[in-house]
Design an enzyme around this catalytic site. Structure first.
Site, PDB file in Angstrom:
ATOM      1  N   GLU A 178      68.890  68.834  21.891  1.00  0.00           N
ATOM      2  CA  GLU A 178      69.199  67.394  21.835  1.00  0.00           C
ATOM      3  C   GLU A 178      67.934  66.565  21.720  1.00  0.00           C
ATOM      4  O   GLU A 178      67.375  66.133  22.726  1.00  0.00           O
ATOM      5  CB  GLU A 178      69.994  66.988  23.083  1.00  0.00           C
ATOM      6  CG  GLU A 178      71.384  67.567  23.102  1.00  0.00           C
ATOM      7  CD  GLU A 178      72.181  67.170  24.333  1.00  0.00           C
ATOM      8  OE1 GLU A 178      71.643  66.460  25.212  1.00  0.00           O
ATOM      9  OE2 GLU A 178      73.351  67.581  24.421  1.00  0.00           O
ATOM     10  N   GLU A 265      77.736  72.311  22.026  1.00  0.00           N
ATOM     11  CA  GLU A 265      77.797  72.064  23.473  1.00  0.00           C
ATOM     12  C   GLU A 265      78.804  70.964  23.762  1.00  0.00           C
ATOM     13  O   GLU A 265      78.825  69.944  23.073  1.00  0.00           O
ATOM     14  CB  GLU A 265      76.413  71.648  23.999  1.00  0.00           C
ATOM     15  CG  GLU A 265      76.366  71.590  25.522  1.00  0.00           C
ATOM     16  CD  GLU A 265      75.058  71.002  26.044  1.00  0.00           C
ATOM     17  OE1 GLU A 265      73.988  71.585  25.791  1.00  0.00           O
ATOM     18  OE2 GLU A 265      75.130  69.946  26.706  1.00  0.00           O
TER      19      GLU A 265
HETATM   20  C1  IDC Z   1      72.561  69.491  32.701  1.00  0.00           C
HETATM   21  C2  IDC Z   1      73.069  70.468  33.730  1.00  0.00           C
HETATM   22  C3  IDC Z   1      72.495  70.091  35.085  1.00  0.00           C
HETATM   23  C4  IDC Z   1      70.997  70.003  35.004  1.00  0.00           C
HETATM   24  C5  IDC Z   1      70.602  69.006  33.909  1.00  0.00           C
HETATM   25  C6  IDC Z   1      69.108  68.844  33.710  1.00  0.00           C
HETATM   26  O1  IDC Z   1      74.460  70.474  33.731  1.00  0.00           O
HETATM   27  O2  IDC Z   1      72.891  71.052  36.059  1.00  0.00           O
HETATM   28  O3  IDC Z   1      70.471  69.565  36.238  1.00  0.00           O
HETATM   29  O4  IDC Z   1      71.170  69.433  32.680  1.00  0.00           O
HETATM   30  O5  IDC Z   1      68.535  69.920  33.168  1.00  0.00           O
HETATM   31  C7  IDC Z   1      73.367  67.827  27.927  1.00  0.00           C
HETATM   32  C8  IDC Z   1      72.311  68.863  27.953  1.00  0.00           C
HETATM   33  C9  IDC Z   1      72.464  69.796  29.127  1.00  0.00           C
HETATM   34  C10 IDC Z   1      72.907  69.042  30.378  1.00  0.00           C
HETATM   35  C11 IDC Z   1      74.320  68.483  30.084  1.00  0.00           C
HETATM   36  C12 IDC Z   1      74.920  67.729  31.277  1.00  0.00           C
HETATM   37  O6  IDC Z   1      72.213  69.597  26.742  1.00  0.00           O
HETATM   38  O7  IDC Z   1      71.223  70.423  29.350  1.00  0.00           O
HETATM   39  O8  IDC Z   1      72.980  69.957  31.427  1.00  0.00           O
HETATM   40  N1  IDC Z   1      74.225  67.597  28.932  1.00  0.00           N
HETATM   41  O9  IDC Z   1      74.163  66.619  31.610  1.00  0.00           O
HETATM   42  N2  IDC Z   1      73.597  66.944  26.970  1.00  0.00           N
HETATM   43  C13 IDC Z   1      74.593  66.127  27.345  1.00  0.00           C
HETATM   44  C14 IDC Z   1      75.021  66.527  28.601  1.00  0.00           C
END
Ligand code: IDC
Length: 340
Positions: A178, A265
């Site tokens: 992203e 995702e």
């Molecule tokens: C989130 C995980 C969370 C972690 C955070 C930071 O769910 O446990 O603490 O990242 O690293 C994304 C991202 C993905 C995120 C997810 C939810 O690709 O890494 O994971 N998210 O926030 N994009 C939109 C949402």
């Protein structure tokens, strides 16, 4: 006399009827458990390619991937496990695993994890390939924002991977999870360096490219796509409680303009990965995915105490989960995958 004749007919018919019943039982068993049938997603579909906006298999038939994404590999390495993947394949009807290799966060590639991360990715590819599943190698940039920051390392990493996996048709490369805090031109500059690095060795694998604003700016992609087109797809990420009809409209428009989209995702809660589930929006996305034959990977294969985690935080098992081991999201995603 009549009794004797019917007895003979009965005896004659008995063997074929028994054989028929036996073959029905065996085929039902094999359908429910593909590993016993000696079949696998890869045996059936082989190398995939992008045709128009869809994925087709070795026979040219329309194919969709139903995937599960790991959480960050450094946080939850225990799920990079052959039995985990086997459970997902045989009990959830999953044919794709996404290996989320964070670059910047805890234990990630640039956070002391260069070797351990590559090692987990290689293990994940090995297990998925042995099980005949497809597997995404995801360069999970997030807080590092602009992919150009680590362009050189990304080129080196993907070159290494492509050299190793050039003959492995299970592998899909996702070159930037992203991108954010940068322009679409920055992402293009990055992709224009990484894609040829992969193609130097691996001429055929599908390559997934993210866009700005957490891989949602498909309008910018449509206005100015990459010059590379062969087996290239663009990702769209959604979290159903946050990203609604406006994003489906955007994806729809992109597809109509000939842009191949892959949902690499998503989850059914909000964009933090937590909060409550929006079932109405989740169902709307599910129908949209089905209608457009989109491939997807659900976030995330972990037991973290957050809504998007598929496994309950009280469950430490890494395979053969019972319904009571799954979170509400886990139950929803399993059903979605099973329905195909
Ligand atoms: C989130 C995980 C969370 C972690 C955070 C930071 O769910 O446990 O603490 O990242 O690293 C994304 C991202 C993905 C995120 C997810 C939810 O690709 O890494 O994971 N998210 O926030 N994009 C939109 C949402």
């Amino acid at each position: 006399m009549i009794f004797q004749r019917s007895h003979k007919i009965f005896k004659k018919a008995l063997v074929p009827v028994l054989l028929l019943c036996l073959s029905i039982i065996i085929s039902c068993f094999c359908f429910a458990c593909p590993s016993l049938a000696g079949t696998s997603p890869y045996k059936s579909h082989g190398r995939l390619l992008v045709k128009g906006t869809n994925i087709v298999d070795k026979n040219g038939d329309l194919t969709t991937l139903r995937g599960i994404s790991t959480h960050g590999l450094a946080w939850y390495p225990q799920y990079v496990n052959k039995e985990t993947f086997r459970t997902l394949r045989d009990e959830w009807n999953v044919n794709l695993i996404r290996l989320a290799m964070y670059t910047n966060e805890y234990g990630g590639y640039f956070n002391g994890g260069k070797e351990s991360m590559a090692d987990l990715v290689n293990k994940g590819v090995k297990y998925a390939s042995e099980l005949g599943m497809y597997v995404i190698i995801d360069w999970h940039i997030l807080s590092d924002g602009n992919p150009l920051t680590h362009k050189k390392d990304a080129v080196d990493f993907f070159k290494k991977m492509a050299k190793k996996y050039k003959n492995n048709g299970h592998v899909i490369y996702e070159i930037c999870n992203e991108p954010n805090g940068c322009s679409w031109q920055d992402v293009k500059d990055y992709a224009n360096a990484v894609i040829p690095a992969i193609r130097k060795y691996d001429k055929k694998a599908i390559i997934l490219v993210g866009s700005t604003t957490w891989s949602q700016d498909l309008d910018k992609v449509t206005a100015s796509p990459l010059k590379y087109t062969k087996n290239i797809m663009y990702t769209c990420h959604f979290y159903a409680a946050t990203h609604k009809q406006w994003l489906r409209d955007r994806v729809d428009k992109a597809i109509r303009s000939g842009i191949p989209v892959f949902i690499s995702e998503f989850s059914i809660c909000d964009a933090s990965g937590n909060g409550s589930i929006d079932y109405t929006e989740a169902n709307a996305w599910k129908s949209f995915i089905k209608k457009n034959h989109l491939s997807f990977a659900a976030w995330s294969l972990s037991n973290k105490a957050e809504t998007s985690a598929l496994i309950k935080s009280s469950c430490t098992k890494t395979s053969s989960w019972k319904a009571s081991d799954l979170s509400a999201t886990g139950k929803y995603i399993k059903k979605m995958c099973k329905k195909g």
